[in-house]
Design a protein around this motif. Structure first.
Motif, PDB file in Angstrom:
ATOM      1  N   LEU A   8       0.869  -1.292  -0.134  1.00 34.81           N
ATOM      2  CA  LEU A   8      -0.083   0.007  -0.006  1.00 34.81           C
ATOM      3  C   LEU A   8       0.915   1.120  -0.008  1.00 34.81           C
ATOM      4  O   LEU A   8       2.022   1.165   0.568  1.00 34.81           O
ATOM      5  N   PRO A   9       0.485   2.170  -0.492  1.00 37.36           N
ATOM      6  CA  PRO A   9       0.951   3.553  -0.675  1.00 37.36           C
ATOM      7  C   PRO A   9       1.120   4.473   0.641  1.00 37.36           C
ATOM      8  O   PRO A   9       0.314   4.290   1.591  1.00 37.36           O
ATOM      9  N   SER A  10       2.291   4.898   0.779  1.00 36.28           N
ATOM     10  CA  SER A  10       2.466   5.720   1.739  1.00 36.28           C
ATOM     11  C   SER A  10       2.053   7.204   1.806  1.00 36.28           C
ATOM     12  O   SER A  10       2.861   7.907   0.837  1.00 36.28           O
ATOM     13  N   PHE A  11       0.871   7.622   2.339  1.00 36.86           N
ATOM     14  CA  PHE A  11       0.442   8.981   2.073  1.00 36.86           C
ATOM     15  C   PHE A  11       1.643   9.900   2.993  1.00 36.86           C
ATOM     16  O   PHE A  11       1.300  11.110   2.374  1.00 36.86           O
ATOM     17  N   THR A  12       2.002   9.557   3.940  1.00 33.66           N
ATOM     18  CA  THR A  12       2.799  10.638   4.509  1.00 33.66           C
ATOM     19  C   THR A  12       3.907  11.140   3.765  1.00 33.66           C
ATOM     20  O   THR A  12       4.299  12.167   3.691  1.00 33.66           O
ATOM     21  N   LYS A  13       4.547  10.153   3.064  1.00 40.23           N
ATOM     22  CA  LYS A  13       5.756  10.370   2.281  1.00 40.23           C
ATOM     23  C   LYS A  13       5.349  11.503   0.963  1.00 40.23           C
ATOM     24  O   LYS A  13       6.074  12.026   0.674  1.00 40.23           O
ATOM     25  N   LYS A  14       3.929  11.087   0.424  1.00 36.76           N
ATOM     26  CA  LYS A  14       3.475  11.878  -0.478  1.00 36.76           C
ATOM     27  C   LYS A  14       3.001  13.422  -0.025  1.00 36.76           C
ATOM     28  O   LYS A  14       2.313  14.066  -0.783  1.00 36.76           O
ATOM     29  N   SER A  68      -7.544  16.740   4.405  1.00 38.53           N
ATOM     30  CA  SER A  68      -8.900  17.463   3.836  1.00 38.53           C
ATOM     31  C   SER A  68      -9.165  17.193   2.331  1.00 38.53           C
ATOM     32  O   SER A  68     -10.362  17.345   2.031  1.00 38.53           O
ATOM     33  N   LYS A  69      -8.038  17.048   1.731  1.00 38.41           N
ATOM     34  CA  LYS A  69      -8.356  16.833   0.246  1.00 38.41           C
ATOM     35  C   LYS A  69      -8.207  15.399  -0.200  1.00 38.41           C
ATOM     36  O   LYS A  69      -8.148  14.992  -1.631  1.00 38.41           O
ATOM     37  N   ALA A  70      -8.211  14.584   0.522  1.00 35.50           N
ATOM     38  CA  ALA A  70      -8.040  13.109   0.213  1.00 35.50           C
ATOM     39  C   ALA A  70      -9.287  12.512  -0.255  1.00 35.50           C
ATOM     40  O   ALA A  70     -10.447  13.046   0.050  1.00 35.50           O
ATOM     41  N   THR A  71      -9.127  11.526  -1.320  1.00 33.62           N
ATOM     42  CA  THR A  71     -10.499  10.816  -1.579  1.00 33.62           C
ATOM     43  C   THR A  71     -10.895  10.001  -0.940  1.00 33.62           C
ATOM     44  O   THR A  71     -10.284   9.708   0.338  1.00 33.62           O
ATOM     45  N   LYS A  72     -11.943   9.422  -1.003  1.00 26.91           N
ATOM     46  CA  LYS A  72     -12.766   8.304  -0.164  1.00 26.91           C
ATOM     47  C   LYS A  72     -11.776   7.083  -0.014  1.00 26.91           C
ATOM     48  O   LYS A  72     -11.719   6.356   0.907  1.00 26.91           O
ATOM     49  N   LEU A  73     -11.172   6.666  -1.221  1.00 25.20           N
ATOM     50  CA  LEU A  73     -10.420   5.507  -1.381  1.00 25.20           C
ATOM     51  C   LEU A  73      -9.352   5.858  -0.492  1.00 25.20           C
ATOM     52  O   LEU A  73      -8.834   4.871   0.226  1.00 25.20           O
ATOM     53  N   GLN A  74      -8.698   6.883  -0.453  1.00 22.45           N
ATOM     54  CA  GLN A  74      -7.426   7.208   0.185  1.00 22.45           C
ATOM     55  C   GLN A  74      -7.603   7.047   1.981  1.00 22.45           C
ATOM     56  O   GLN A  74      -6.924   6.621   2.548  1.00 22.45           O
ATOM     57  N   LEU A  75      -8.725   7.839   2.133  1.00 16.33           N
ATOM     58  CA  LEU A  75      -9.410   7.960   3.459  1.00 16.33           C
ATOM     59  C   LEU A  75      -9.670   6.266   4.159  1.00 16.33           C
ATOM     60  O   LEU A  75      -9.222   5.918   5.304  1.00 16.33           O
ATOM     61  N   ALA A  76     -10.123   5.501   3.133  1.00 13.21           N
ATOM     62  CA  ALA A  76     -10.212   3.853   3.498  1.00 13.21           C
ATOM     63  C   ALA A  76      -8.996   3.346   3.777  1.00 13.21           C
ATOM     64  O   ALA A  76      -8.826   2.540   4.742  1.00 13.21           O
TER      65      ALA A  76
END
Length: 50
Positions: free
Chosen positions: A17-23, A28-36
């Motif tokens: 799975l991707p690491s969103f902290t590195k990106k 507040s701008k995350a999509t529903k898939l990213q939040l899931a």
């Protein structure tokens, strides 16, 4: 037994799975898939630490 399953899942999640902290994702701008994905990773991490 349960803890070992979650530890294994955490290792798999880290590899796949991707690491969103590195990106530097703004929550507040995350999509529903990213939040899931964030929620799932948090759930697995919390259960692997208990």
């Amino acid at each position: 037994m349960k803890k070992q399953v979650f530890k294994t899942l955490a290792k798999v999640n880290k590899a796949i799975l991707p690491s969103f902290t590195k990106k530097e994702l703004d929550i507040s701008k995350a999509t529903k898939l990213q939040l899931a994905i964030i929620g799932y990773r948090a759930f697995v991490t919390i259960n692997s630490l208990d």
